[in-house]
Design an enzyme around this catalytic site. Structure first.
Site, short mmCIF file in Angstrom:
data_model
loop_
_atom_site.label_atom_id
_atom_site.label_comp_id
_atom_site.label_asym_id
_atom_site.label_seq_id
_atom_site.Cartn_x
_atom_site.Cartn_y
_atom_site.Cartn_z
N LYS A 1 0.88 -1.18 0.00
CA LYS A 1 0.00 0.00 0.00
C LYS A 1 0.91 1.22 0.00
CE LYS A 1 -3.72 1.59 3.19
NZ LYS A 1 -3.13 2.41 4.26
C1 E4P Z 1 -6.69 3.42 5.06
O1 E4P Z 1 -6.21 2.37 4.68
C2 E4P Z 1 -6.19 4.21 6.18
O2 E4P Z 1 -5.60 3.32 7.11
C3 E4P Z 1 -7.17 5.04 6.96
O3 E4P Z 1 -8.51 4.74 6.68
C4 E4P Z 1 -6.80 6.50 6.91
O4 E4P Z 1 -7.75 7.38 7.37
P1 E4P Z 1 -8.09 7.76 8.88
O5 E4P Z 1 -6.80 7.97 9.61
O6 E4P Z 1 -8.94 8.98 8.79
O7 E4P Z 1 -8.85 6.57 9.44
#
Ligand code: E4P
Length: 214
Positions: free
Chosen positions: A85
């Site tokens: 990712k």
């Molecule tokens: C996605 O893979 C991220 O881990 C995550 O959803 C980022 O956003 P957040 O910190 O607002 O939850």
């Protein structure tokens, strides 16, 4: 459609594995930092706690060489399950192309624009990951972003899927799907809240009371 858990907690992973509707896990460096100082060793624990399906691992460092090393090390733990990712930067897109050529599945994360999605498609990423609530908090319009990604990927007849992330409630999950996300990832408490409805609870209470009274 696939539902994923957004967490680096081994307990959350084990609980999600039992729910029956969770397909995989997404992590990020901030989630990892809450749990461990050794993210690759921790990734092995997550893979064991959640025994099948994709686990998205995001390198903590951001230079091309560092992301490359970390993504390949993560992938070597379970090539068939680990998805690299990577944030939707120029370096990361270049890396995603190289990793994909070497058989490592990649996702572009922190995606806010159709141009980023177009490039994810070009380099063969399995997912683009828009941050719905973060976008909404910046007045960008989280669902507008999902709409735009869905439009460009449909236009390209792309196999790259939209994995909506940064989802903080059940209604936000449903809205993301209605706006064209293929898959969603959310924290355990959001996933557990999905079936909650006061009328369902009332019906359960009513039936339980009828049975007791009979
Ligand atoms: C996605 O893979 C991220 O881990 C995550 O959803 C980022 O956003 P957040 O910190 O607002 O939850």
């Amino acid at each position: 459609m696939a539902v994923l858990l957004d967490s680096a907690s081994v307990d959350d992973a084990a609980t999600a594995a039992e729910l029956g509707f969770v397909h995989g896990i997404t992590t990020n460096p901030a989630l990892m930092a809450r749990e461990t100082k050794q993210p690759l060793a921790h990734l092995e624990r997550l893979l064991a706690a959640f025994p099948s399906g994709p686990v998205c691992y995001q390198p903590a460092r951001t230079s091309y060489a560092e992301m490359d090393d970390e993504a390949r090390a993560a992938s070597s733990l379970a090539t068939d399950r680990v998805v690299a990712k990577l944030p939707a930067t120029l370096d990361a897109i270049k890396l995603a192309a190289a990793l994909t050529d070497d058989g490592i599945r990649c996702a572009l994360t922190a995606v806010y624009s159709p141009a980023q999605a177009l490039l994810a498609h070009e380099v063969g990423c399995v997912w683009v990951i828009p941050y719905v609530d973060r976008a909404a908090r910046q007045s960008v319009g989280g669902l507008v972003v999902v709409d735009a990604l869905a439009a460009i990927l449909a236009r390209l007849q792309s196999s790259t899927r939209i994995l909506a992330a940064s989802l903080k409630s059940g209604p936000q999950v449903v809205d993301a799907i209605l706006h064209g996300a293929h898959d969603i990832t959310a924290p355990l408490e959001v996933l557990r809240s999905l079936p909650a409805h006061p009328l369902t609870e009332a019906a359960v209470q009513e039936f339980a009371a009828a049975w007791t009274e009979a």
